[in-house]
Motif scaffolding. Structure first.
Motif, PDB file in Angstrom:
ATOM      1  N   TRP A 177       9.220  -2.160  17.557  1.00  0.00           N
ATOM      2  CA  TRP A 177      10.433  -2.581  17.184  1.00  0.00           C
ATOM      3  C   TRP A 177      11.024  -2.233  15.575  1.00  0.00           C
ATOM      4  CZ3 TRP A 177      13.148  -5.788  13.786  1.00  0.00           C
ATOM      5  CH2 TRP A 177      14.528  -6.061  14.040  1.00  0.00           C
ATOM      6  N   LEU A 178       9.869  -2.593  14.861  1.00  0.00           N
ATOM      7  CA  LEU A 178      10.165  -2.262  13.540  1.00  0.00           C
ATOM      8  C   LEU A 178      10.337  -0.900  13.225  1.00  0.00           C
ATOM      9  CD1 LEU A 178       7.340  -4.762  11.661  1.00  0.00           C
ATOM     10  CD2 LEU A 178      10.047  -5.122  11.651  1.00  0.00           C
ATOM     11  N   GLU A 179       9.487   0.169  13.756  1.00  0.00           N
ATOM     12  CA  GLU A 179       9.555   1.596  13.743  1.00  0.00           C
ATOM     13  C   GLU A 179      11.180   1.905  13.896  1.00  0.00           C
ATOM     14  OE1 GLU A 179       4.982   2.458  14.257  1.00  0.00           O
ATOM     15  OE2 GLU A 179       6.165   2.592  15.892  1.00  0.00           O
ATOM     16  N   ARG A 180      11.592   1.364  14.939  1.00  0.00           N
ATOM     17  CA  ARG A 180      12.871   1.753  15.633  1.00  0.00           C
ATOM     18  C   ARG A 180      14.160   1.087  14.653  1.00  0.00           C
ATOM     19  NH1 ARG A 180      11.152   0.193  20.743  1.00  0.00           N
ATOM     20  NH2 ARG A 180      12.193  -1.713  20.474  1.00  0.00           N
ATOM     21  N   ASN A 181      13.931  -0.194  14.108  1.00  0.00           N
ATOM     22  CA  ASN A 181      14.900  -0.827  13.452  1.00  0.00           C
ATOM     23  C   ASN A 181      14.924  -0.784  12.015  1.00  0.00           C
ATOM     24  OD1 ASN A 181      16.853  -2.276  15.820  1.00  0.00           O
ATOM     25  ND2 ASN A 181      14.629  -2.369  16.639  1.00  0.00           N
ATOM     26  N   ILE A 182      13.809  -0.962  11.171  1.00  0.00           N
ATOM     27  CA  ILE A 182      14.028  -1.012   9.928  1.00  0.00           C
ATOM     28  C   ILE A 182      14.550   0.138   9.239  1.00  0.00           C
ATOM     29  CG2 ILE A 182      12.409  -0.862   7.921  1.00  0.00           C
ATOM     30  CD1 ILE A 182      12.533  -3.725   9.023  1.00  0.00           C
ATOM     31  N   LYS A 183      15.450   0.148   8.287  1.00  0.00           N
ATOM     32  CA  LYS A 183      16.217   1.114   7.741  1.00  0.00           C
ATOM     33  C   LYS A 183      15.894   1.462   6.252  1.00  0.00           C
ATOM     34  CE  LYS A 183      18.780   0.662  11.228  1.00  0.00           C
ATOM     35  NZ  LYS A 183      18.656   1.773  12.483  1.00  0.00           N
ATOM     36  N   ASN A 184      15.377   0.498   5.361  1.00  0.00           N
ATOM     37  CA  ASN A 184      15.006   0.800   4.068  1.00  0.00           C
ATOM     38  C   ASN A 184      13.487   0.710   3.751  1.00  0.00           C
ATOM     39  OD1 ASN A 184      17.950   1.045   3.516  1.00  0.00           O
ATOM     40  ND2 ASN A 184      17.997  -1.011   3.957  1.00  0.00           N
ATOM     41  N   ALA A 185      12.926  -0.372   4.327  1.00  0.00           N
ATOM     42  CA  ALA A 185      11.465  -0.597   3.847  1.00  0.00           C
ATOM     43  C   ALA A 185      10.782   0.326   4.571  1.00  0.00           C
ATOM     44  CB  ALA A 185      11.368  -1.977   4.442  1.00  0.00           C
ATOM     45  N   LYS A 186       9.434   0.726   4.415  1.00  0.00           N
ATOM     46  CA  LYS A 186       8.448   1.556   4.876  1.00  0.00           C
ATOM     47  C   LYS A 186       7.534   0.593   5.819  1.00  0.00           C
ATOM     48  CE  LYS A 186       4.834   4.865   4.065  1.00  0.00           C
ATOM     49  NZ  LYS A 186       3.917   5.417   2.872  1.00  0.00           N
ATOM     50  N   VAL A 187       7.359   1.090   7.047  1.00  0.00           N
ATOM     51  CA  VAL A 187       6.701   0.552   7.995  1.00  0.00           C
ATOM     52  C   VAL A 187       5.216   0.987   7.830  1.00  0.00           C
ATOM     53  CG1 VAL A 187       6.124  -0.043  10.636  1.00  0.00           C
ATOM     54  CG2 VAL A 187       8.294  -0.181   9.536  1.00  0.00           C
ATOM     55  N   VAL A 188       4.305   0.500   7.643  1.00  0.00           N
ATOM     56  CA  VAL A 188       2.816   0.959   7.491  1.00  0.00           C
ATOM     57  C   VAL A 188       1.954   0.440   8.847  1.00  0.00           C
ATOM     58  CG1 VAL A 188       0.812   1.381   6.136  1.00  0.00           C
ATOM     59  CG2 VAL A 188       3.101   0.734   5.141  1.00  0.00           C
ATOM     60  N   ALA A 189       1.807   1.323   9.903  1.00  0.00           N
ATOM     61  CA  ALA A 189       1.331   0.675  10.966  1.00  0.00           C
ATOM     62  C   ALA A 189      -0.431   0.923  10.690  1.00  0.00           C
ATOM     63  CB  ALA A 189       1.438   1.519  12.306  1.00  0.00           C
ATOM     64  N   ILE A 190      -1.083  -0.216  10.945  1.00  0.00           N
ATOM     65  CA  ILE A 190      -2.564  -0.178  10.691  1.00  0.00           C
ATOM     66  C   ILE A 190      -3.476  -0.500  11.950  1.00  0.00           C
ATOM     67  CG2 ILE A 190      -4.342  -1.061   9.382  1.00  0.00           C
ATOM     68  CD1 ILE A 190      -2.009  -1.806   7.354  1.00  0.00           C
ATOM     69  N   GLU A 191      -4.392   0.217  12.373  1.00  0.00           N
ATOM     70  CA  GLU A 191      -5.056  -0.054  13.596  1.00  0.00           C
ATOM     71  C   GLU A 191      -5.863  -1.384  13.618  1.00  0.00           C
ATOM     72  OE1 GLU A 191      -5.016   1.398  16.514  1.00  0.00           O
ATOM     73  OE2 GLU A 191      -3.849   3.188  16.051  1.00  0.00           O
ATOM     74  N   GLY A 192      -5.637  -2.353  14.382  1.00  0.00           N
ATOM     75  CA  GLY A 192      -6.401  -3.655  14.559  1.00  0.00           C
ATOM     76  C   GLY A 192      -5.909  -4.731  13.551  1.00  0.00           C
ATOM     77  N   HIS A 193      -5.910  -6.041  14.021  1.00  0.00           N
ATOM     78  CA  HIS A 193      -5.342  -7.152  13.343  1.00  0.00           C
ATOM     79  C   HIS A 193      -5.951  -7.463  11.789  1.00  0.00           C
ATOM     80  CE1 HIS A 193      -2.249  -8.387  16.117  1.00  0.00           C
ATOM     81  NE2 HIS A 193      -3.024  -8.255  17.199  1.00  0.00           N
ATOM     82  N   ASP A 194      -7.326  -7.588  12.125  1.00  0.00           N
ATOM     83  CA  ASP A 194      -8.011  -7.796  10.919  1.00  0.00           C
ATOM     84  C   ASP A 194      -7.982  -6.764   9.909  1.00  0.00           C
ATOM     85  OD1 ASP A 194      -8.893 -10.079  11.855  1.00  0.00           O
ATOM     86  OD2 ASP A 194     -10.875  -9.406  12.870  1.00  0.00           O
ATOM     87  N   GLU A 195      -8.079  -5.433  10.311  1.00  0.00           N
ATOM     88  CA  GLU A 195      -7.759  -4.374   9.295  1.00  0.00           C
ATOM     89  C   GLU A 195      -6.503  -4.639   8.971  1.00  0.00           C
ATOM     90  OE1 GLU A 195     -10.643  -3.188  12.430  1.00  0.00           O
ATOM     91  OE2 GLU A 195      -9.031  -4.201  12.324  1.00  0.00           O
ATOM     92  N   THR A 196      -5.565  -4.847   9.488  1.00  0.00           N
ATOM     93  CA  THR A 196      -4.217  -4.908   9.053  1.00  0.00           C
ATOM     94  C   THR A 196      -3.919  -6.004   7.810  1.00  0.00           C
ATOM     95  OG1 THR A 196      -3.123  -4.379  11.107  1.00  0.00           O
ATOM     96  CG2 THR A 196      -1.698  -5.700   9.446  1.00  0.00           C
ATOM     97  N   TYR A 197      -4.817  -7.172   8.111  1.00  0.00           N
ATOM     98  CA  TYR A 197      -4.811  -8.119   7.213  1.00  0.00           C
ATOM     99  C   TYR A 197      -5.673  -7.647   6.070  1.00  0.00           C
ATOM    100  CZ  TYR A 197      -3.684 -11.604  10.751  1.00  0.00           C
ATOM    101  OH  TYR A 197      -3.146 -12.239  11.898  1.00  0.00           O
ATOM    102  N   GLN A 198      -6.449  -7.114   6.179  1.00  0.00           N
ATOM    103  CA  GLN A 198      -7.605  -6.603   5.037  1.00  0.00           C
ATOM    104  C   GLN A 198      -6.642  -5.472   3.873  1.00  0.00           C
ATOM    105  OE1 GLN A 198     -10.477  -7.512   4.282  1.00  0.00           O
ATOM    106  NE2 GLN A 198     -10.999  -6.446   2.490  1.00  0.00           N
TER     107      GLN A 198
END
Length: 281
Positions: A177-198
């Motif tokens: 959803w973010l990748e389709r709808n965010i207009k100005n910020a940058k969406v940084v997709a990271i593999e795995g929840h813990d890796e995202t937190y890190q």
């Protein structure tokens, strides 16, 4: 002999087919033009063959979503809201259920292109709809942002600004959803929840996207942050099957509507103690 012949002729006449009446002839013609509707039993069997061609209903589950799959039964089978909904539908269909576990929703969705499952309990999203047909949702899960306590952001709309990097788990429905709808910020997709937190912590990123319930549960993994009070979207948890199974989809849509109106979904939410985190749309 004359009497015997008369009796024989009379018996032959009585046993011979009688001409059809006008109404009977119309009935024959009607059946030829409009064949009789299959009996309910035959229709149910056809539906079971469409949805469960192997004889079992193979149900794909995202095992990481603990709101939907919250434990195991005494027999070691997955338990929770999603497995219970699947079991109820399989019982209605008249077939046994076989669970197919997945570590991520993204892999589950990808496998729709191959013959590994018949029914999926997954968040509905247009990017997953190439091979999947979804029902309306039976529950929704709020998605929001965690931000540093020093952040000036007060609502989700404040995050979509130039220069803001949003850390988010790759393949999740809210990430799509973010990748389709965010207009100005940058969406940084990271593999795995813990890796995202890190990465969120190490890079000092200004926003972390996630399901509100999981972000609350994992608060200790990201000290010095707070959750925004509103949501940027709600993940619509649906029942889904392969595209092309039109009668099967109709049956699933009907089942979801009945499960909500009858109170089954509400009862299951309370049974598995997830009624504070999930809402029924």
């Amino acid at each position: 002999q004359a009497l015997s012949a008369s009796v024989a002729l009379r018996r032959f006449d009585e046993s011979a087919p009688r001409p059809l009446t006008a109404m009977q002839r119309l009935g024959v013609i009607a059946r030829q033009v409009h064949p009789l509707t299959p009996a309910p039993c035959a229709a149910a069997e056809a539906l079971a063959r469409e949805l469960a061609p192997t004889g079992k209903l193979r149900v794909a589950l995202n095992m990481r979503n603990q709101l939907l799959v919250s434990g195991k039964t005494a027999a070691g089978e997955p338990d929770g809201l999603a497995p219970s909904m699947a079991r109820a539908f399989a019982e209605k269909l008249g077939v046994a259920v076989e669970f197919v576990p997945y570590d991520t929703a993204a892999k589950l969705a990808d496998d729709a292109a191959v013959d590994r499952w018949d029914l999926a309990m997954i968040g509905a999203d247009p990017d997953r709809a190439t091979h999947i047909a979804f029902t309306p949702p039976y529950v929704q899960i709020e998605a929001t942002y965690a931000v540093p306590t020093t952040s000036g952001a007060q609502k989700c709309g404040d995050v979509d600004r130039a220069g803001i990097d949003i850390a988010t788990c790759a393949g999740a429905a809210y990430t799509l959803w973010l990748e389709r709808n965010i207009k100005n910020a940058k969406v940084v997709a990271i593999e795995g929840h813990d890796e995202t937190y890190q990465q969120f912590k190490e890079d000092g990123m200004p926003a972390l996207a996630g399901l509100r319930s999981k972000l609350k549960k994992d608060a200790a993994k990201r000290p010095g942050t707070r959750l925004l009070k509103d949501k940027f979207m709600a993940v619509e948890q649906a029942m889904a099957t392969k595209k092309g199974r039109s009668e099967g989809l109709k049956a699933l849509v009907s089942f979801v509507a009945e499960a909500k109106s009858s109170g089954l979904v509400k009862q299951l939410l309370q049974k598995y103690k997830v009624d504070k985190d999930l809402t029924i749309p």
